[in-house]
Scaffold this motif. Structure first.
Motif, PDB file in Angstrom:
ATOM      1  N   GLY A 140       0.818  -1.211   0.000  1.00 41.43           N
ATOM      2  CA  GLY A 140       0.000   0.000   0.000  1.00 41.43           C
ATOM      3  C   GLY A 140       0.851   1.259   0.000  1.00 41.43           C
ATOM      4  O   GLY A 140       0.549   2.242  -0.693  1.00 41.43           O
ATOM      5  N   HIS A 141       1.932   1.234   0.770  1.00 40.86           N
ATOM      6  CA  HIS A 141       2.815   2.409   0.833  1.00 40.86           C
ATOM      7  C   HIS A 141       3.623   2.578  -0.445  1.00 40.86           C
ATOM      8  O   HIS A 141       3.894   3.705  -0.878  1.00 40.86           O
ATOM      9  CB  HIS A 141       3.739   2.283   2.040  1.00 40.86           C
ATOM     10  N   PHE A 142       4.030   1.465  -1.045  1.00 39.34           N
ATOM     11  CA  PHE A 142       4.744   1.529  -2.318  1.00 39.34           C
ATOM     12  C   PHE A 142       3.868   2.217  -3.364  1.00 39.34           C
ATOM     13  O   PHE A 142       4.313   3.136  -4.073  1.00 39.34           O
ATOM     14  CB  PHE A 142       5.107   0.118  -2.787  1.00 39.34           C
ATOM     15  N   LEU A 143       2.625   1.788  -3.463  1.00 38.49           N
ATOM     16  CA  LEU A 143       1.711   2.370  -4.444  1.00 38.49           C
ATOM     17  C   LEU A 143       1.424   3.833  -4.119  1.00 38.49           C
ATOM     18  O   LEU A 143       1.478   4.699  -5.010  1.00 38.49           O
ATOM     19  CB  LEU A 143       0.409   1.570  -4.480  1.00 38.49           C
ATOM     20  N   LEU A 144       1.114   4.131  -2.869  1.00 39.39           N
ATOM     21  CA  LEU A 144       0.798   5.494  -2.468  1.00 39.39           C
ATOM     22  C   LEU A 144       1.952   6.444  -2.782  1.00 39.39           C
ATOM     23  O   LEU A 144       1.751   7.538  -3.322  1.00 39.39           O
ATOM     24  CB  LEU A 144       0.485   5.545  -0.968  1.00 39.39           C
ATOM     25  N   THR A 145       3.165   6.022  -2.459  1.00 42.67           N
ATOM     26  CA  THR A 145       4.334   6.862  -2.709  1.00 42.67           C
ATOM     27  C   THR A 145       4.494   7.151  -4.195  1.00 42.67           C
ATOM     28  O   THR A 145       4.744   8.295  -4.598  1.00 42.67           O
ATOM     29  CB  THR A 145       5.610   6.181  -2.166  1.00 42.67           C
ATOM     30  N   ASN A 146       4.344   6.128  -5.021  1.00 44.85           N
ATOM     31  CA  ASN A 146       4.466   6.329  -6.463  1.00 44.85           C
ATOM     32  C   ASN A 146       3.392   7.262  -7.002  1.00 44.85           C
ATOM     33  O   ASN A 146       3.665   8.117  -7.856  1.00 44.85           O
ATOM     34  CB  ASN A 146       4.420   4.987  -7.190  1.00 44.85           C
ATOM     35  N   LEU A 147       2.178   7.128  -6.500  1.00 44.90           N
ATOM     36  CA  LEU A 147       1.081   7.969  -6.972  1.00 44.90           C
ATOM     37  C   LEU A 147       1.278   9.442  -6.608  1.00 44.90           C
ATOM     38  O   LEU A 147       0.857  10.338  -7.346  1.00 44.90           O
ATOM     39  CB  LEU A 147      -0.248   7.469  -6.395  1.00 44.90           C
ATOM     40  N   LEU A 148       1.930   9.699  -5.461  1.00 44.36           N
ATOM     41  CA  LEU A 148       2.113  11.073  -4.983  1.00 44.36           C
ATOM     42  C   LEU A 148       3.485  11.644  -5.325  1.00 44.36           C
ATOM     43  O   LEU A 148       3.775  12.797  -4.992  1.00 44.36           O
ATOM     44  CB  LEU A 148       1.903  11.121  -3.461  1.00 44.36           C
ATOM     45  N   LEU A 149       4.301  10.856  -5.991  1.00 46.02           N
ATOM     46  CA  LEU A 149       5.680  11.258  -6.253  1.00 46.02           C
ATOM     47  C   LEU A 149       5.763  12.498  -7.147  1.00 46.02           C
ATOM     48  O   LEU A 149       6.620  13.367  -6.946  1.00 46.02           O
ATOM     49  CB  LEU A 149       6.440  10.097  -6.897  1.00 46.02           C
ATOM     50  N   GLY A 150       4.884  12.571  -8.125  1.00 46.46           N
ATOM     51  CA  GLY A 150       4.893  13.730  -9.006  1.00 46.46           C
ATOM     52  C   GLY A 150       4.628  15.021  -8.248  1.00 46.46           C
ATOM     53  O   GLY A 150       5.303  16.040  -8.460  1.00 46.46           O
ATOM     54  N   LEU A 151       3.660  15.003  -7.347  1.00 46.19           N
ATOM     55  CA  LEU A 151       3.331  16.174  -6.526  1.00 46.19           C
ATOM     56  C   LEU A 151       4.483  16.531  -5.613  1.00 46.19           C
ATOM     57  O   LEU A 151       4.796  17.717  -5.428  1.00 46.19           O
ATOM     58  CB  LEU A 151       2.065  15.891  -5.707  1.00 46.19           C
ATOM     59  N   MET A 152       5.144  15.533  -5.050  1.00 49.28           N
ATOM     60  CA  MET A 152       6.269  15.793  -4.160  1.00 49.28           C
ATOM     61  C   MET A 152       7.437  16.417  -4.918  1.00 49.28           C
ATOM     62  O   MET A 152       8.105  17.324  -4.414  1.00 49.28           O
ATOM     63  CB  MET A 152       6.714  14.516  -3.455  1.00 49.28           C
TER      64      MET A 152
END
Length: 315
Positions: A140-152
């Motif tokens: 879940g954290h792997f997916l969440l991080t990838n999904l928000l990586l662009g914003l970060m």
């Protein structure tokens, strides 16, 4: 005789408790998160207060994995806290949560992947076909991080922090093609240890992919902390023993949050990435956790397992 034994036992417990807490790392940085947006997954009430009490950020988004359907806002000191639904064991929930964040937030500066559970007594599989402990603590954290990586990356500088455990050293082999124990022996402790190892390897590979972006990725072992963590899911004998020992001799939530706070705010680590921290210091991991080739293999296998789409990749 029994009274004497009891007295000695109490003294021993209090001594260990005092020494362990006394030598535990503390964040001495006075830096704050003013104007920053922070996401903490799986935050309990105690952890939330520990984090926001001294570090007043503009917004803290706290998805509490244990709470179903609880949404809204509250004030914690000077911090506006948004509580949003997120079940890290459910990839659909993760994607819905990330979609809403990307719609509502213009920036994201700190992502703390904190949600977790002890290994289940017996292997359980989620609706996504993932082993439950791995899904909750890692996938879940792997997916969440990838999904928000662009914003970060747009909000750079930023920091990604993965909570892990010294139990990663309990794992002496890791098969990237059997992360869900399809062909490997399953046990509660092995499952939990493997999630800890995967989170460290994830941080190592992520750090290499983020070089030059201003966003760092590190993992941290908070220590032996008595939190709601031990009250999630089904109780095993090992988790029951840990819960009692941590209650008697471990850190309280305020002290247990210090290593995470350190990684989130300290200027000392603003350019440090791909490291494993214990008590606010870089620490040595197991030999497996230092294998960069394995980190890459686990990353690639995880992309397949969470069905990461081309448009969801931001590295």
């Amino acid at each position: 005789m029994l009274e004497e034994v009891a007295v000695v036992l109490v003294v021993l417990i209090l001594t260990i408790r005092f020494i362990y807490r006394w030598q535990s790392g503390r964040c001495s940085s006075e830096a704050t998160l003013d104007g920053k947006t922070v996401i903490i997954t799986g935050a309990s009430a105690g952890e939330l207060k520990a984090f926001t009490g001294r570090r007043a950020g503009r917004v803290c988004l706290i998805p509490w994995w244990k709470v179903r359907g609880m949404e809204g806002g509250l004030e914690v000191g000077d911090v506006r806290v948004e509580v949003r639904h997120l079940d890290t064991s459910d990839l659909t929930s993760v994607r819905k949560f990330a979609k809403r964040i990307l719609e509502d937030e213009r920036s994201l500066h700190v992502l703390i992947n904190n949600a977790g559970m002890m290994g289940c007594p017996k292997r359980e599989v989620t609706q996504d076909g993932l082993e439950l402990t791995m899904a909750t603590n890692y996938y879940g954290h792997f997916l969440l991080t990838n999904l928000l990586l662009g914003l970060m990356k747009k909000s750079s500088p930023g920091r990604i922090i993965a909570l892990t455990s010294s139990d990663h050293s309990y794992v002496n082999k890791l098969n990237p093609d059997s992360l869900n124990f399809e062909r490997e022996h399953y046990s509660s402790r092995t499952a939990y240890g493997q999630t800890s190892l995967c989170n460290i390897l994830f941080s190592v590979e992520l750090a290499s992919k983020l070089e030059g972006t201003g966003v760092t990725a590190n993992s941290v072992h908070p220590g032996c902390v008595h939190t709601e963590f031990f009250y999630k899911g089904k109780v095993t004998l090992f988790s029951w023993i840990c819960r009692k020992l941590y209650l008697l001799m471990g850190k309280d939530v305020q002290l247990g949050a210090q290593p995470t706070i350190y990684l989130a705010v300290s200027q000392e680590v603003e350019d440090v990435s791909g490291q494993y921290f214990v008590d606010c210091q870089v620490a040595k991991t197991s030999e497996l956790a230092r294998q960069k080739k394995l980190a890459k293999q686990v990353w690639e296998a995880t992309e397949v397992d969470v069905k990461l789409q081309p448009e969801e990749k931001h590295y």
